[in-house]
Design an enzyme around this catalytic site. Structure first.
Site, PDB file in Angstrom:
ATOM      1  N   TYR A  64      40.192  54.586  43.536  1.00  0.00           N
ATOM      2  CA  TYR A  64      40.803  54.249  44.829  1.00  0.00           C
ATOM      3  C   TYR A  64      39.868  53.338  45.602  1.00  0.00           C
ATOM      4  O   TYR A  64      38.674  53.614  45.693  1.00  0.00           O
ATOM      5  CB  TYR A  64      41.076  55.512  45.650  1.00  0.00           C
ATOM      6  CG  TYR A  64      42.519  55.544  46.109  1.00  0.00           C
ATOM      7  CD1 TYR A  64      43.021  54.544  46.932  1.00  0.00           C
ATOM      8  CD2 TYR A  64      43.387  56.546  45.684  1.00  0.00           C
ATOM      9  CE1 TYR A  64      44.343  54.543  47.315  1.00  0.00           C
ATOM     10  CE2 TYR A  64      44.716  56.549  46.071  1.00  0.00           C
ATOM     11  CZ  TYR A  64      45.199  55.543  46.884  1.00  0.00           C
ATOM     12  OH  TYR A  64      46.503  55.529  47.251  1.00  0.00           O
ATOM     13  N   GLU A  66      40.596  51.376  49.054  1.00  0.00           N
ATOM     14  CA  GLU A  66      41.221  50.731  50.206  1.00  0.00           C
ATOM     15  C   GLU A  66      40.173  49.919  50.944  1.00  0.00           C
ATOM     16  O   GLU A  66      39.029  50.366  51.100  1.00  0.00           O
ATOM     17  CB  GLU A  66      41.758  51.791  51.168  1.00  0.00           C
ATOM     18  CG  GLU A  66      43.118  52.336  50.795  1.00  0.00           C
ATOM     19  CD  GLU A  66      43.610  53.333  51.835  1.00  0.00           C
ATOM     20  OE1 GLU A  66      44.764  53.729  51.720  1.00  0.00           O
ATOM     21  OE2 GLU A  66      42.842  53.701  52.743  1.00  0.00           O
ATOM     22  N   ASP A 210      53.889  27.989  47.822  1.00  0.00           N
ATOM     23  CA  ASP A 210      54.101  29.118  46.907  1.00  0.00           C
ATOM     24  C   ASP A 210      54.028  28.546  45.495  1.00  0.00           C
ATOM     25  O   ASP A 210      55.033  28.138  44.925  1.00  0.00           O
ATOM     26  CB  ASP A 210      55.445  29.793  47.188  1.00  0.00           C
ATOM     27  CG  ASP A 210      55.661  31.011  46.297  1.00  0.00           C
ATOM     28  OD1 ASP A 210      54.763  31.316  45.494  1.00  0.00           O
ATOM     29  OD2 ASP A 210      56.725  31.648  46.421  1.00  0.00           O
ATOM     30  N   THR A 236      50.939  33.607  41.676  1.00  0.00           N
ATOM     31  CA  THR A 236      50.846  34.753  40.783  1.00  0.00           C
ATOM     32  C   THR A 236      49.685  34.488  39.833  1.00  0.00           C
ATOM     33  O   THR A 236      49.269  33.339  39.655  1.00  0.00           O
ATOM     34  CB  THR A 236      52.125  34.929  39.935  1.00  0.00           C
ATOM     35  OG1 THR A 236      52.365  33.716  39.222  1.00  0.00           O
ATOM     36  CG2 THR A 236      53.326  35.248  40.799  1.00  0.00           C
ATOM     37  N   LYS A 239      51.513  33.931  35.337  1.00  0.00           N
ATOM     38  CA  LYS A 239      52.381  32.914  34.740  1.00  0.00           C
ATOM     39  C   LYS A 239      51.510  31.970  33.898  1.00  0.00           C
ATOM     40  O   LYS A 239      50.826  32.441  33.009  1.00  0.00           O
ATOM     41  CB  LYS A 239      53.228  32.253  35.825  1.00  0.00           C
ATOM     42  CG  LYS A 239      54.189  33.295  36.468  1.00  0.00           C
ATOM     43  CD  LYS A 239      55.082  32.758  37.555  1.00  0.00           C
ATOM     44  CE  LYS A 239      55.946  33.894  38.118  1.00  0.00           C
ATOM     45  NZ  LYS A 239      56.722  33.485  39.296  1.00  0.00           N
ATOM     46  N   ARG A 245      49.464  40.771  35.506  1.00  0.00           N
ATOM     47  CA  ARG A 245      50.571  40.705  36.467  1.00  0.00           C
ATOM     48  C   ARG A 245      50.029  40.961  37.869  1.00  0.00           C
ATOM     49  O   ARG A 245      49.462  42.031  38.129  1.00  0.00           O
ATOM     50  CB  ARG A 245      51.578  41.796  36.078  1.00  0.00           C
ATOM     51  CG  ARG A 245      52.910  41.776  36.761  1.00  0.00           C
ATOM     52  CD  ARG A 245      53.948  42.438  35.868  1.00  0.00           C
ATOM     53  NE  ARG A 245      54.080  41.649  34.665  1.00  0.00           N
ATOM     54  CZ  ARG A 245      54.765  40.497  34.599  1.00  0.00           C
ATOM     55  NH1 ARG A 245      55.449  40.059  35.626  1.00  0.00           N
ATOM     56  NH2 ARG A 245      54.798  39.809  33.484  1.00  0.00           N
TER      57      ARG A 245
HETATM   58  C1  PLP Z   1      57.267  34.254  40.305  1.00  0.00           C
HETATM   59  C2  PLP Z   1      57.397  33.794  41.693  1.00  0.00           C
HETATM   60  C3  PLP Z   1      57.219  34.677  42.773  1.00  0.00           C
HETATM   61  C4  PLP Z   1      57.122  36.172  42.633  1.00  0.00           C
HETATM   62  O1  PLP Z   1      56.206  36.734  41.824  1.00  0.00           O
HETATM   63  P1  PLP Z   1      56.364  38.301  41.457  1.00  0.00           P
HETATM   64  O2  PLP Z   1      55.034  38.620  40.881  1.00  0.00           O
HETATM   65  O3  PLP Z   1      57.508  38.419  40.516  1.00  0.00           O
HETATM   66  O4  PLP Z   1      56.624  39.032  42.723  1.00  0.00           O
HETATM   67  C5  PLP Z   1      57.260  34.150  44.056  1.00  0.00           C
HETATM   68  N1  PLP Z   1      57.466  32.845  44.271  1.00  0.00           N
HETATM   69  C6  PLP Z   1      57.654  31.974  43.264  1.00  0.00           C
HETATM   70  C7  PLP Z   1      57.872  30.531  43.582  1.00  0.00           C
HETATM   71  C8  PLP Z   1      57.634  32.417  41.940  1.00  0.00           C
HETATM   72  O5  PLP Z   1      57.838  31.549  40.954  1.00  0.00           O
END
Ligand code: PLP
Length: 423
Positions: A64, A66, A210, A236, A239, A245
């Protein structure tokens, strides 16, 4: 401390699972088999290294933690603090960012925290419309974003499939958003971050990138970086970046405290230290020349795949790609995207349907991140395109040929296979 015996220990761990919980072991080992015998063309997926998997499955999962390194609400955090500092230092160096927060549990959590850091409920936000490739967190009524903020969507040019920066500016001038979001789940071309910055400055908005999809290409120098232009960058780590993840946020130094407080305690609880350690491992890998070569190969592969699919008579959105993403319209073959996806899945070609830029009709979204990690190159992409066309035409034995191709490129080569043998 010694690493002797770690690999046998990993195999032994699977044996423990098999003996204690055969029902669940069947699922885990079956999924490993599925991933190894079909082709993962889902653009958001990849294969992490064995080292990343090891960190994920380590005893750091028990801890843990936090708060942040040096300021935790729990005892015993000395070592996990080191892991998180390594992860943030590596993320900052990799992307040239002033500040990194590596605690976001997912890409969506990172976006939630970015909004929490910069916006108040009811604020207007300009983002790519969902029918064009905006993510759920970009204003879907089914998501917190659409409920708590007033989203305005920009589209894509129906002819070219490209972002129309004049339309973005016109919408920004009309709606005066507090924030502009750039980023998409399905945009195959580079995003002009400087153009978005210019629009944001024009209307006094902040800019949130994003970059969940292209961030791995950015790490490998194969796509332009949003970091010099955006106030906050969300991404993320699983990817193209090929880590565990999870999510992360990069920002300017003056926003560091707001971003950190928006992640914890505003939107999350304890940090997941096993994942953060695995992110550190992935950032370390992404800083190597081998990863730079990988990122460029991902793009080269996607270009060949796009051209070969066009030659097979499929529609290819924007006429090609700059990234790992290829958007395909199967309509010229007389099938819609859902039927095509089913036929492709039956042949072992696993991918998603997605919106197409003209926004009336769905297409297929493919990505080359995972198959490139397996070691496939341009020659294999031409073969994948041929198998893709054969599967859509429902020809015989495509499944067998896909299995044969996948078998030549095991995602975890024998020496590091996480499974000792078949069940
Ligand atoms: C994949 C993705 C997310 C979300 O990622 P998660 O880990 O599935 O929550 C947000 N924004 C964009 C543009 C993405 O391609």
């Amino acid at each position: 401390m010694t690493t002797a015996g770690v690999e046998p220990a990993a195999a032994a761990a699977y044996d423990v699972l098999r003996r204690q919980d055969p029902e669940l072991a069947e699922v885990v080992l079956g999924e490993f088999d599925r991933q190894s015998t079909s082709l993962q063309l889902i653009a958001a997926e990849n294969f992490t290294s064995r080292a990343v998997l090891t960190a994920l499955g380590s005893p750091l999962a028990n801890k843990y933690a936090e708060g942040y390194p040096g300021a935790r609400h729990h005892g015993g955090c000395e070592l996990v603090d080191v892991a998180e500092r390594i992860a943030t230092d590596r993320a900052k160096a990799l992307f040239g960012a002033d500040h990194a927060n590596v605690q976001s549990h997912s890409g969506s959590s990172a976006v939630l925290a970015a909004y929490a850091a910069l916006l108040r409920p009811g604020d207007t936000v300009l983002a790519m419309g969902l029918p064009y490739g905006g993510h759920l967190t970009h204003g879907s009524p089914a998501n917190f974003s659409g409920r708590w903020f007033d989203f305005v969507g920009y589209g894509l040019d129906p002819e070219s499939g490209l972002i129309d920066y004049d339309q973005v500016r016109a919408l920004a001038r009309t709606h005066r958003p507090k924030a502009i979001v750039c980023g998409s789940i399905a945009y195959p071309r580079h995003i002009d971050y400087a153009a978005f910055r210019d629009v944001a400055d024009d209307v006094g908005a902040c800019l949130i990138a994003d970059a969940a999809h292209p961030m791995g290409l950015v790490a490998g120098g194969a796509a332009p970086s949003p970091v010099p232009y955006a106030d906050v960058v969300c991404a993320t780590t699983h990817k193209v970046l090929r880590g565990p993840r999870g999510g992360m946020i990069l920002c300017r130094g003056d926003l560091a405290e707001r971003v950190d407080r928006a992640v914890f305690p505003f939107t999350q609880g304890g940090a997941q230290m096993h994942t953060i350690a695995a992110k550190a491992v992935a950032f370390g890998e992404a800083a190597t020349p081998a990863f730079t070569a990988y990122a460029h190969q991902v793009v080269a592969n996607a270009r060949v795949l796009a051209a070969a699919l066009a030659a097979e008579g499929f529609g290819v959105s924007t006429g090609g790609t700059d990234t790992h993403l290829v958007l395909v319209d199967p309509a010229p073959h007389g099938v819609d995207a859902h039927v095509a996806r089913g036929r492709l899945a039956a042949a072992g070609l696993v991918l998603d349907t997605c919106a197409l830029p003209d926004a009336d009709g769905r297409g297929l979204r493919l990505g080359t991140a995972a198959v490139t990690t397996q070691g496939m190159g341009e020659g294999e992409m031409a073969r994948v395109a041929a198998l893709f066309a054969a599967a859509v035409r429902e020809e015989d034995n495509v499944r067998g040929e896909v299995r044969e191709l996948a078998g030549r490129f095991p995602p975890y080569p024998a020496a590091e296979t996480p499974v000792a043998g078949p069940l």
